[in-house]
Design an enzyme around this catalytic site. Structure first.
Site, PDB file in Angstrom:
ATOM      1  N   TYR A 204     -67.724  23.693   9.650  1.00 31.00           N
ATOM      2  CA  TYR A 204     -67.019  23.667   8.633  1.00 31.00           C
ATOM      3  C   TYR A 204     -68.157  21.979   7.726  1.00 31.00           C
ATOM      4  O   TYR A 204     -68.229  22.070   6.189  1.00 31.00           O
ATOM      5  CB  TYR A 204     -65.910  23.064   7.834  1.00 31.00           C
ATOM      6  CG  TYR A 204     -65.392  23.822   9.118  1.00 31.00           C
ATOM      7  CD1 TYR A 204     -64.925  25.413   7.987  1.00 31.00           C
ATOM      8  CD2 TYR A 204     -64.999  24.586   9.949  1.00 31.00           C
ATOM      9  CE1 TYR A 204     -64.482  26.090   8.616  1.00 31.00           C
ATOM     10  CE2 TYR A 204     -64.015  25.190  10.715  1.00 31.00           C
ATOM     11  CZ  TYR A 204     -64.156  26.279   9.606  1.00 31.00           C
ATOM     12  OH  TYR A 204     -63.725  28.161   9.941  1.00 31.00           O
TER      13      TYR A 204
ATOM     14  N   HIS B 174     -66.661   8.667  -3.487  1.00 28.85           N
ATOM     15  CA  HIS B 174     -67.485   7.158  -2.846  1.00 28.85           C
ATOM     16  C   HIS B 174     -66.046   6.691  -1.990  1.00 28.85           C
ATOM     17  O   HIS B 174     -65.210   6.604  -2.805  1.00 28.85           O
ATOM     18  CB  HIS B 174     -68.364   7.026  -3.771  1.00 28.85           C
ATOM     19  CG  HIS B 174     -68.877   5.054  -2.829  1.00 28.85           C
ATOM     20  ND1 HIS B 174     -69.117   5.199  -1.273  1.00 28.85           N
ATOM     21  CD2 HIS B 174     -68.176   3.793  -3.128  1.00 28.85           C
ATOM     22  CE1 HIS B 174     -69.491   4.010  -0.798  1.00 28.85           C
ATOM     23  NE2 HIS B 174     -68.853   3.133  -2.046  1.00 28.85           N
TER      24      HIS B 174
ATOM     25  N   HIS C 237     -64.876   4.866   1.487  1.00 27.44           N
ATOM     26  CA  HIS C 237     -65.023   3.506   2.231  1.00 27.44           C
ATOM     27  C   HIS C 237     -64.100   3.738   3.908  1.00 27.44           C
ATOM     28  O   HIS C 237     -63.723   2.857   4.406  1.00 27.44           O
ATOM     29  CB  HIS C 237     -65.089   2.658   2.429  1.00 27.44           C
ATOM     30  CG  HIS C 237     -65.441   1.715   1.044  1.00 27.44           C
ATOM     31  ND1 HIS C 237     -65.199   0.054   0.506  1.00 27.44           N
ATOM     32  CD2 HIS C 237     -65.922   2.103   0.243  1.00 27.44           C
ATOM     33  CE1 HIS C 237     -65.983  -0.706  -0.252  1.00 27.44           C
ATOM     34  NE2 HIS C 237     -66.597   0.865  -0.636  1.00 27.44           N
TER      35      HIS C 237
END
Length: 216
Positions: free
Chosen positions: A121, A94, A96
């Site tokens: 892709y 994960h 940001h």
């Protein structure tokens, strides 16, 4: 070097690579990977991808009990949701990342297929990416939203927050989330310029040729 030590080093090396290239910043982002015995190694809460210490990664056993290391990221519900609903998941990342977050805030996004088909892709590495609504950081409802997808997505985009991607191993998950960010960057660079993306037929060719998970 033991398998556990090698995995710890790989997690920290790849996390630092993501940090050094600006894909996440400060103490943002979290990463986890399956251990050989079915447990999890997880980045601790409040740590920077640029300075992860292999020795203090949070270690969980196969039953989900925290057995050593620092306290894990508060986004554990996101990670466990992917592992519980996608049997092939060996790692979850994960970030940001700036461009994907920016794209999530713009009007007109397709919640069922967040990334425009600009190159093959993103399709090959991610399939369809679901755009989820905004949740407060650490809200267990994020994990519930992922579970609601019933394992049909390897990647989601948390609006105003960041992408989350599951892969067969740490390297695959990191490669896929980089592709997500790069596709979002291309979408922003070409926004308003009427770019010629892939046609529906070309998307279908990519899906068929590379055996991509892709439900209509």
């Amino acid at each position: 070097m033991s398998a556990d030590s090698a995995l710890r080093e790989q997690i920290c090396t790849l996390a630092k690579s993501l940090f050094d290239r600006g894909l996440t910043h400060g103490s943002t982002g979290n990463i986890s990977a399956r251990t050989a015995d079915g447990g999890l190694l997880v980045s601790p809460t409040g740590t920077s991808f640029g300075r992860l210490d292999p020795a203090v990664l949070s270690l969980f056993d196969a039953k989900g009990a925290h057995i050593s290391g620092d306290q894990p990221t508060k986004e554990m519900p996101l990670h466990t949701a992917f592992y519980d609903t996608r049997s092939a998941a060996g790692a979850v990342v994960h970030l940001h990342s700036c461009h994907s977050v920016a794209l999530s805030m713009l009007p007109g996004a397709d919640a069922d297929n967040f990334l425009p088909p600009l190159t093959p892709y993103g399709i090959m590495k991610l399939g369809k990416v679901t755009l989820l609504p905004f949740f407060l950081p650490g809200d267990p409802a994020m994990g519930a939203a992922v579970r609601g997808l019933a394992g049909k997505r390897s990647a989601v985009m948390l609006a105003n927050h960041g992408p989350v991607v599951a892969g067969k191993d740490v390297e695959a998950a990191c490669n896929a989330i980089e592709e997500l960010e790069d596709t979002a960057r291309l979408a922003l660079m070409t926004r308003g310029l009427s770019p010629q993306g892939l046609s529906d037929a070309q998307v279908r060719d990519v899906v068929t040729t590379f055996d991509v998970e892709w439900d209509d």
